[in-house]
Design an enzyme around this catalytic site. Sequence first.
Site, short mmCIF file in Angstrom:
data_model
loop_
_atom_site.label_atom_id
_atom_site.label_comp_id
_atom_site.label_asym_id
_atom_site.label_seq_id
_atom_site.Cartn_x
_atom_site.Cartn_y
_atom_site.Cartn_z
N GLU A 1 155.10 -8.25 19.92
CA GLU A 1 154.75 -6.81 19.18
C GLU A 1 155.21 -5.61 20.56
OE1 GLU A 1 151.13 -6.03 16.59
OE2 GLU A 1 150.50 -5.75 18.75
N LYS B 1 151.49 -3.22 5.85
CA LYS B 1 150.30 -2.69 5.66
C LYS B 1 150.04 -1.79 4.55
CE LYS B 1 148.33 -2.90 10.23
NZ LYS B 1 147.69 -2.01 11.59
N GLY C 1 146.03 -2.56 22.04
CA GLY C 1 145.38 -3.65 21.75
C GLY C 1 145.67 -4.91 22.19
N HIS D 1 155.95 -35.10 21.66
CA HIS D 1 156.00 -36.06 20.44
C HIS D 1 156.47 -35.37 19.32
CE1 HIS D 1 154.71 -39.59 22.88
NE2 HIS D 1 154.03 -38.50 23.50
N LYS E 1 139.86 -1.53 17.74
CA LYS E 1 140.16 -0.49 18.66
C LYS E 1 139.93 0.73 17.69
CE LYS E 1 143.97 1.89 21.36
NZ LYS E 1 145.11 1.72 21.79
O1 F6P Z 1 148.57 -4.50 13.22
C1 F6P Z 1 148.58 -4.55 14.64
C2 F6P Z 1 147.50 -4.00 15.53
O2 F6P Z 1 147.40 -2.74 15.44
C3 F6P Z 1 147.49 -4.68 16.75
O3 F6P Z 1 148.32 -3.95 17.74
C4 F6P Z 1 146.06 -4.34 17.26
O4 F6P Z 1 146.08 -5.54 18.22
C5 F6P Z 1 145.62 -5.08 15.71
O5 F6P Z 1 146.53 -4.41 14.76
C6 F6P Z 1 144.02 -4.69 15.54
O6 F6P Z 1 143.80 -3.52 15.65
P1 F6P Z 1 142.41 -2.86 15.81
O7 F6P Z 1 141.84 -3.24 17.16
O8 F6P Z 1 142.44 -1.39 15.79
O9 F6P Z 1 141.57 -3.52 14.53
#
Ligand code: F6P
Length: 547
Positions: free
Chosen positions: A358, A509, A272, A389, A210
């Site tokens: 999330e 991150k 996302g 199992h 995204k």
């Molecule tokens: O780190 C979480 C996140 O932002 C998710 O919400 C998202 O789906 C994923 O990272 C990937 O983000 P992108 O599609 O911007 O690479």
Amino acid sequence: MRTTTRLLTAHPAWKSLSKHRREIERVHLRELFAKDPKRAERFTAEAAGLFLDYSKNRITQVTLKLLLELAEQSELRAKIDAMFSGQRINVTEDRAVLHVALRAPRDAVIEVDGRNVVPEVHAVLDKMADFSNRVRAGQWKGHTGKHIRNVVNIGIGGSDLGPLMACEALKHYSDRNLTFRFVSNVDGIDFVEAARDLDPAGTLFIVSSKTFTTLETMTNAQTARDWLLKGLGGDHSAVAKHFVAVSTNAARVSAFGIDPANMFGFWDWVGGRYSMDSAIGVSTMLAVGPENFKAMLNGFHEMDEHFRTAPFEQNLPVLLGLLTVWYTHFFDAQTVAVLPYEQYLKRFPAYLQQLTMESNGKHVTLDGQQVTYDTGPVFWGEPGTNGQHSFYQLIHQGTRLIPCDFIAFAQALVPLGPHHDMLLANVLAQAEALASGKTAKEVKAEGAPDWLVPHRVFEGNRPSNMILAECLTPEILGALVALYEHSDFTQGVIWNVNSFDQRGVELGKALARRIIPELESERAPRLKHDSSTNNLIRRCRQIKGAQ
Ligand code: F6P
């Protein structure tokens, strides 16, 4: 936008539920079934091809009435309308939340800031369909003129889990001449293993992100480009035939070297984890073809309409969401197990983990107050019968209450002798055993010696839902995902949290970005973390022979 809302625990229905919980505490599901021969009919609902039997829950009609009142007092109806009408309900990011627009029919009108977004959605779907048809028909060729035989989606989180789950779930409907791989982890092994037996000349990479800034995806995309160029003799013009992108960020796609003509867009109002039915699903469409993808969107839409319009007492996502709230608060349940009795749904629990955790793993309300109650439970699961199992022992006889969602299909996609009846018998038996259990009297009647009796007793009274459909079709998959999306929404509304941001992933991150150069630098870095992190960094550097 800031709102001040009444605290959940101040709702009259909440108080009544707390009292009611004490009344229901000692009532056994066995008793509830014995007292009411119509219980199974009373606690079932049906929509979009999904039949929900929720009669094996620790509820009575009073419970249901109070939970429905809680939904009303939390203004669920108005909040559903706000989402569907494109209001900016993701207040912390000031965004609309319109994944429902992704599956709206071509003639629907859904406006964001006065602009109808549905034509844009369909323009992207048409572009995806044209592209998929060309690849599937062998018209889109690789740089050397070879047919594309392998598709590798590079993405993570919502840009990976949804298409990965859907490609697996719909494998029965897929073109078996194409191979699909998914690379997500920044651990290089993920790429190495995915690419090791692939011919670069016949491989197409879909870089799905995204933001087009995510560390893992960008690193893997770079590695994929190097791998491709190495395999094809270093001619940079090859990238155009072997890389497409899915993103909201055209500038970054172009900076990476992918022609924006080969980019499929989506919008900031698609989160996302709600994006598998957007262009992020292009790998799914390549696998199953545009018609099946459209059928999946129809299933989503049917569930959307059901959620938007059905009375709450017959509304599957509302019922499922309220039951999760009921167990989370009034029975201290920490988790929900999702147990699909369908091998093709083996990645469904992993997909749901991002969707649910999330979304509702939040500790403050929409207006920033610390919550005084638990929010999102841990979702987990494995396909049946494998789980039986391993971890089912704890669900049956452990000390924790674990509500279960069983997902089952009356018909097999590929009938094979006695397999499907055995599978079905197992899922029905598990739900029955959890609810009824086995008393000491019953165990004794089987001749067990006294000392062994307690070990063989099953308390029962362990709740479960049964989600039953005819068979796993693209429509049903869409309906199933939308069911959980809206159940999640319902829970978020009751808990009064923002289900649409994910700030909790940021801190780790940022720290990783700081640690990367500390691991890589040739000179010993000046470390300013806590002593444990400092020591661990030094140890890793030492092991790899750095200063
Ligand atoms: O780190 C979480 C996140 O932002 C998710 O919400 C998202 O789906 C994923 O990272 C990937 O983000 P992108 O599609 O911007 O690479």
